[in-house]
Design a protein around this motif. Structure first.
Motif, PDB file in Angstrom:
ATOM      1  N   ASP A 481       0.812  -1.220   0.000  1.00  0.00           N
ATOM      2  CA  ASP A 481       0.000   0.000   0.000  1.00  0.00           C
ATOM      3  C   ASP A 481       0.844   1.267   0.000  1.00  0.00           C
ATOM      4  O   ASP A 481       0.303   2.367  -0.193  1.00  0.00           O
ATOM      5  CB  ASP A 481      -0.941   0.007   1.213  1.00  0.00           C
ATOM      6  CG  ASP A 481      -2.071  -0.999   1.070  1.00  0.00           C
ATOM      7  OD1 ASP A 481      -2.339  -1.430  -0.067  1.00  0.00           O
ATOM      8  OD2 ASP A 481      -2.672  -1.366   2.099  1.00  0.00           O
ATOM      9  N   LEU A 482       2.154   1.154   0.221  1.00  0.00           N
ATOM     10  CA  LEU A 482       3.015   2.328   0.138  1.00  0.00           C
ATOM     11  C   LEU A 482       3.114   2.854  -1.291  1.00  0.00           C
ATOM     12  O   LEU A 482       3.433   4.019  -1.503  1.00  0.00           O
ATOM     13  CB  LEU A 482       4.424   1.992   0.653  1.00  0.00           C
ATOM     14  CG  LEU A 482       4.538   1.673   2.141  1.00  0.00           C
ATOM     15  CD1 LEU A 482       5.960   1.252   2.475  1.00  0.00           C
ATOM     16  CD2 LEU A 482       4.117   2.878   2.984  1.00  0.00           C
ATOM     17  N   SER A 483       2.852   2.002  -2.253  1.00  0.00           N
ATOM     18  CA  SER A 483       2.858   2.399  -3.657  1.00  0.00           C
ATOM     19  C   SER A 483       1.473   2.868  -4.063  1.00  0.00           C
ATOM     20  O   SER A 483       0.468   2.257  -3.691  1.00  0.00           O
ATOM     21  CB  SER A 483       3.270   1.221  -4.538  1.00  0.00           C
ATOM     22  OG  SER A 483       3.011   1.494  -5.904  1.00  0.00           O
ATOM     23  N   PRO A 484       1.375   3.947  -4.838  1.00  0.00           N
ATOM     24  CA  PRO A 484       0.050   4.366  -5.313  1.00  0.00           C
ATOM     25  C   PRO A 484      -0.624   3.302  -6.167  1.00  0.00           C
ATOM     26  O   PRO A 484      -1.858   3.241  -6.237  1.00  0.00           O
ATOM     27  CB  PRO A 484       0.339   5.644  -6.116  1.00  0.00           C
ATOM     28  CG  PRO A 484       1.797   5.574  -6.450  1.00  0.00           C
ATOM     29  CD  PRO A 484       2.436   4.847  -5.310  1.00  0.00           C
ATOM     30  N   PHE A 485       0.164   2.465  -6.812  1.00  0.00           N
ATOM     31  CA  PHE A 485      -0.418   1.412  -7.645  1.00  0.00           C
ATOM     32  C   PHE A 485      -1.143   0.364  -6.813  1.00  0.00           C
ATOM     33  O   PHE A 485      -2.002  -0.351  -7.331  1.00  0.00           O
ATOM     34  CB  PHE A 485       0.680   0.748  -8.482  1.00  0.00           C
ATOM     35  CG  PHE A 485       1.253   1.630  -9.549  1.00  0.00           C
ATOM     36  CD1 PHE A 485       0.697   1.663 -10.810  1.00  0.00           C
ATOM     37  CD2 PHE A 485       2.338   2.438  -9.281  1.00  0.00           C
ATOM     38  CE1 PHE A 485       1.222   2.485 -11.794  1.00  0.00           C
ATOM     39  CE2 PHE A 485       2.878   3.262 -10.256  1.00  0.00           C
ATOM     40  CZ  PHE A 485       2.315   3.293 -11.519  1.00  0.00           C
ATOM     41  N   GLY A 486      -0.797   0.256  -5.529  1.00  0.00           N
ATOM     42  CA  GLY A 486      -1.449  -0.724  -4.675  1.00  0.00           C
ATOM     43  C   GLY A 486      -2.895  -0.403  -4.357  1.00  0.00           C
ATOM     44  O   GLY A 486      -3.610  -1.254  -3.808  1.00  0.00           O
ATOM     45  N   HIS A 487      -3.343   0.807  -4.662  1.00  0.00           N
ATOM     46  CA  HIS A 487      -4.711   1.213  -4.330  1.00  0.00           C
ATOM     47  C   HIS A 487      -5.645   1.192  -5.539  1.00  0.00           C
ATOM     48  O   HIS A 487      -6.827   1.520  -5.401  1.00  0.00           O
ATOM     49  CB  HIS A 487      -4.689   2.627  -3.741  1.00  0.00           C
ATOM     50  CG  HIS A 487      -3.824   2.750  -2.522  1.00  0.00           C
ATOM     51  ND1 HIS A 487      -4.255   2.400  -1.255  1.00  0.00           N
ATOM     52  CD2 HIS A 487      -2.531   3.154  -2.381  1.00  0.00           C
ATOM     53  CE1 HIS A 487      -3.280   2.604  -0.393  1.00  0.00           C
ATOM     54  NE2 HIS A 487      -2.219   3.052  -1.037  1.00  0.00           N
ATOM     55  N   LEU A 488      -5.130   0.845  -6.696  1.00  0.00           N
ATOM     56  CA  LEU A 488      -5.944   0.882  -7.908  1.00  0.00           C
ATOM     57  C   LEU A 488      -6.782  -0.381  -8.044  1.00  0.00           C
ATOM     58  O   LEU A 488      -6.382  -1.457  -7.593  1.00  0.00           O
ATOM     59  CB  LEU A 488      -5.035   1.022  -9.132  1.00  0.00           C
ATOM     60  CG  LEU A 488      -4.221   2.312  -9.232  1.00  0.00           C
ATOM     61  CD1 LEU A 488      -3.259   2.233 -10.401  1.00  0.00           C
ATOM     62  CD2 LEU A 488      -5.137   3.525  -9.374  1.00  0.00           C
ATOM     63  N   PRO A 489      -7.936  -0.288  -8.689  1.00  0.00           N
ATOM     64  CA  PRO A 489      -8.733  -1.496  -8.969  1.00  0.00           C
ATOM     65  C   PRO A 489      -8.004  -2.390  -9.959  1.00  0.00           C
ATOM     66  O   PRO A 489      -7.241  -1.920 -10.808  1.00  0.00           O
ATOM     67  CB  PRO A 489     -10.034  -0.934  -9.562  1.00  0.00           C
ATOM     68  CG  PRO A 489      -9.679   0.424 -10.066  1.00  0.00           C
ATOM     69  CD  PRO A 489      -8.611   0.940  -9.159  1.00  0.00           C
ATOM     70  N   LYS A 490      -8.209  -3.698  -9.832  1.00  0.00           N
ATOM     71  CA  LYS A 490      -7.533  -4.672 -10.676  1.00  0.00           C
ATOM     72  C   LYS A 490      -8.410  -4.972 -11.887  1.00  0.00           C
ATOM     73  O   LYS A 490      -9.347  -5.761 -11.824  1.00  0.00           O
ATOM     74  CB  LYS A 490      -7.244  -5.956  -9.895  1.00  0.00           C
ATOM     75  CG  LYS A 490      -6.501  -5.750  -8.579  1.00  0.00           C
ATOM     76  CD  LYS A 490      -5.117  -5.150  -8.795  1.00  0.00           C
ATOM     77  CE  LYS A 490      -4.349  -5.044  -7.478  1.00  0.00           C
ATOM     78  NZ  LYS A 490      -3.019  -4.433  -7.663  1.00  0.00           N
ATOM     79  N   LEU A 491      -8.084  -4.324 -12.982  1.00  0.00           N
ATOM     80  CA  LEU A 491      -8.832  -4.506 -14.226  1.00  0.00           C
ATOM     81  C   LEU A 491      -7.875  -5.031 -15.300  1.00  0.00           C
ATOM     82  O   LEU A 491      -6.707  -4.654 -15.330  1.00  0.00           O
ATOM     83  CB  LEU A 491      -9.428  -3.174 -14.686  1.00  0.00           C
ATOM     84  CG  LEU A 491     -10.396  -2.472 -13.725  1.00  0.00           C
ATOM     85  CD1 LEU A 491     -10.831  -1.134 -14.308  1.00  0.00           C
ATOM     86  CD2 LEU A 491     -11.610  -3.346 -13.449  1.00  0.00           C
ATOM     87  N   PRO A 492      -8.405  -5.910 -16.190  1.00  0.00           N
ATOM     88  CA  PRO A 492      -9.768  -6.435 -16.284  1.00  0.00           C
ATOM     89  C   PRO A 492     -10.008  -7.555 -15.262  1.00  0.00           C
ATOM     90  O   PRO A 492      -9.069  -8.120 -14.724  1.00  0.00           O
ATOM     91  CB  PRO A 492      -9.822  -6.994 -17.700  1.00  0.00           C
ATOM     92  CG  PRO A 492      -8.410  -7.397 -17.995  1.00  0.00           C
ATOM     93  CD  PRO A 492      -7.549  -6.385 -17.287  1.00  0.00           C
ATOM     94  N   GLY A 493     -11.261  -7.824 -15.030  1.00  0.00           N
ATOM     95  CA  GLY A 493     -11.656  -8.910 -14.142  1.00  0.00           C
ATOM     96  C   GLY A 493     -12.237  -8.446 -12.837  1.00  0.00           C
ATOM     97  O   GLY A 493     -13.185  -9.038 -12.333  1.00  0.00           O
ATOM     98  N   GLY A 494     -11.668  -7.395 -12.238  1.00  0.00           N
ATOM     99  CA  GLY A 494     -12.162  -6.900 -10.971  1.00  0.00           C
ATOM    100  C   GLY A 494     -13.217  -5.822 -11.159  1.00  0.00           C
ATOM    101  O   GLY A 494     -13.553  -5.431 -12.274  1.00  0.00           O
TER     102      GLY A 494
END
Length: 526
Positions: A481-494
């Motif tokens: 979660d220290l990375s901004p990428f860790g908070h993004l939705p997981k697409l496609p599929g999510g």
């Protein structure tokens, strides 16, 4: 030797100075590379815990040309051999990038900034700067080799030494290549671009050769130094004679660099940039920024489009390779979400492309820093051009270019995968708020403390390490979660989550605004 000694006078002092200047960069790059290699045996051991599973993986890779193009052929089924297969090419490429950055920084960068002229006015030999730069790269590559050899010795001393030596040899080969590029070009940016282009060509040649054969015997593979690293075959019946190829290439390129260095004047180059036709198009600061950065945008766009096509074509093959391996499935789920495995793989690839796009946006933002420190910004700002309007042109290229390359990556993934273009494009574009946040940090550092602006590379590198290695090492979610990428939705599929996307977009805008305010109030760097 006696005739050469005066030309090397002061090399030791310059080497100590170079290592002191790079006291953060070298440990960071070498440490990340070593961590990537040394963490792999445990990861692979948890994925393929039995000899039968590892043998099955080897057989599957022999039949999967697409994945061979991505990571190379497998020459053995031990944990050591699988480690060399899984990360060897990428660790070699990272060692090459490290060496390129070090050599160009201490040669052409010094000349471009004018510092080399001051150094040359002292008791310093003509070739001392080039020698110290190559020695600094050699120190970094030697430390990497020692870390890898010691860390993997438990899986076989000969294989560990071979892999460490191979990584160091790739690094030094591209160090001497960068030394040649620094003599040929008149700017550090062009030198880095030329050397990086050779590295990119080496990767493409290796990928093409490995896709054609499953034993590394293709002519195209042998035309690439990264292919030599594969054919050294650590932990799989080492071919020590391959090191002679590295030694010969390093010696030949080193001699060429020294000859070229002795035949040009300080600040000059063998391939000077010719002035273009004054056609009246550069009427605005934004047009000038585009002219300066359009080559970079084109190169990144082409690379992302091709990478998207390749990764899209690998999606189904990755699902077949993972099969019923629960540990591998868990890693893909951590990277790409708990969706169907193919969607999770595509989501993981869009995330990886987003992490690499963060490097682009940092490089593009820091072009402002380069224009300022080189003195090229002063003539522009001396006209009726305000600082914010001048900066806005480069920031538009940086942030807009990030959107363009991610869009092209999505198109490439859709073409390679053959279906589901909409969700794949959404998965790529949803990475932009995180990419822009990293770019916003670069703008903030440049605007408020220009001397700290290069630290933006450290931020981008940390984000890359967290996103790339973190899921495989099963690090706590708090670290991811220290990375901004860790908070993004997981697409496609999510499922789409607008809250984190909007929050990161707002954060990026706030960082850019704060950096712009700092730029407006501070003095220009002299």
């Amino acid at each position: 030797m006696s005739a050469l000694a005066p030309q090397l006078s002061g090399t030791g002092t310059l080497l100590r100075f170079a290592l002191r200047r790079d006291r953060v960069m070298i440990p960071l790059w070498v440490g990340v590379n070593a961590l990537m290699v040394l963490s792999m045996p445990n990861t692979l051991g948890s994925l393929y815990g039995t000899a039968a599973e590892r043998a099955s993986l080897r057989d599957q890779m022999a039949a999967n040309a697409s994945l061979r193009a991505l990571v190379g052929p497998v020459f053995g089924d031990s944990l050591g051999a699988l480690t060399a297969w899984r990360v060897g090419v990428y660790a070699g490429a990272l060692a090459a990038v490290t060496s390129i950055l070090i050599v160009v920084r201490h040669t052409r960068d010094e000349e471009e900034s004018g510092r080399q002229e001051l150094i040359a006015s002292g008791a310093v030999g003509r070739r001392a700067s080039l020698t110290s730069a190559l020695l600094a790269a050699g120190v970094a590559d030697t430390v990497l080799a020692l870390l890898v050899a010691v860390g993997l010795a438990g899986h076989g001393v000969a294989g560990a030494v071979a892999l460490g030596l191979g990584l160091a040899a790739v690094g030094m080969l591209f160090a001497t290549m960068a030394a040649i590029a620094a003599q040929l070009t008149e700017s550090a940016r062009l030198a880095r671009g030329l050397a990086s282009g050779v590295l990119g060509a080496a990767f493409v040649l290796r990928a093409a050769g490995d896709s054609a054969t499953d034993d590394g015997s293709s002519v195209l593979t042998w035309l690439s130094p990264l292919g030599w690293l594969e054919n050294l075959r650590p932990f799989a019946g080492e071919r020590w004679w391959v090191t002679a190829l590295f030694a010969a290439a390093i010696a030949a390129q080193g001699v060429t660099a020294y000859v070229l260095a002795g035949r040009r004047d300080l600040g000059m180059s063998f391939l000077p940039t010719r002035p273009g036709r004054a056609d009246g198009r550069l009427r605005t600061a934004g047009a000038l920024a585009w002219r300066l950065q359009r080559g970079s945008v084109l190169g990144w766009s082409t690379g992302f489009l091709l990478a998207g096509v390749v990764y899209g074509g690998l999606a189904e093959g990755a699902a077949d390779l993972v099969g019923d391996n629960e540990r591998a499935r868990e890693i893909f789920e951590r990277m790409g979400g708990r969706a169907a495995l193919t969607d999770a793989f595509l989501a993981a690839m869009t995330g990886m492309l987003g992490l690499v796009a963060a490097l682009y946006v940092v490089a593009s933002v820091l072009r402002l820093h380069g224009e300022e420190t080189s003195g090229r910004a002063e003539p522009v700002l001396a006209n009726a051009v305000g600082r914010l309007r001048w900066a806005a042109g480069h920031l538009a290229v940086a942030f807009g270019g990030a959107a363009l390359i991610m869009l092209l990556a999505g198109l490439g993934l859709a073409v390679g995968h053959g279906r589901d273009a909409g969700p794949i494009l959404a998965g790529c574009l949803v990475q932009l708020p995180a990419v822009w946040t990293v770019g916003g940090v670069a703008v903030l550092l440049y605007g408020l403390a220009p001397r700290l602006a290069p630290a933006a590379w450290g931020v981008a590198g940390a984000v890359l390490v967290i996103g790339w290695i973190g899921p495989a090492l099963d690090v706590p979610q708090a670290v991811l979660d220290l990375s901004p990428f860790g908070h993004l939705p997981k697409l496609p599929g999510g499922g789409m989550e607008w809250g984190p996307v909007l929050a990161l977009t707002a954060l990026a805008a706030a960082l850019v605004a704060a950096g712009a305010a700092g730029l407006r109030r501070r003095d220009l760097t002299t």
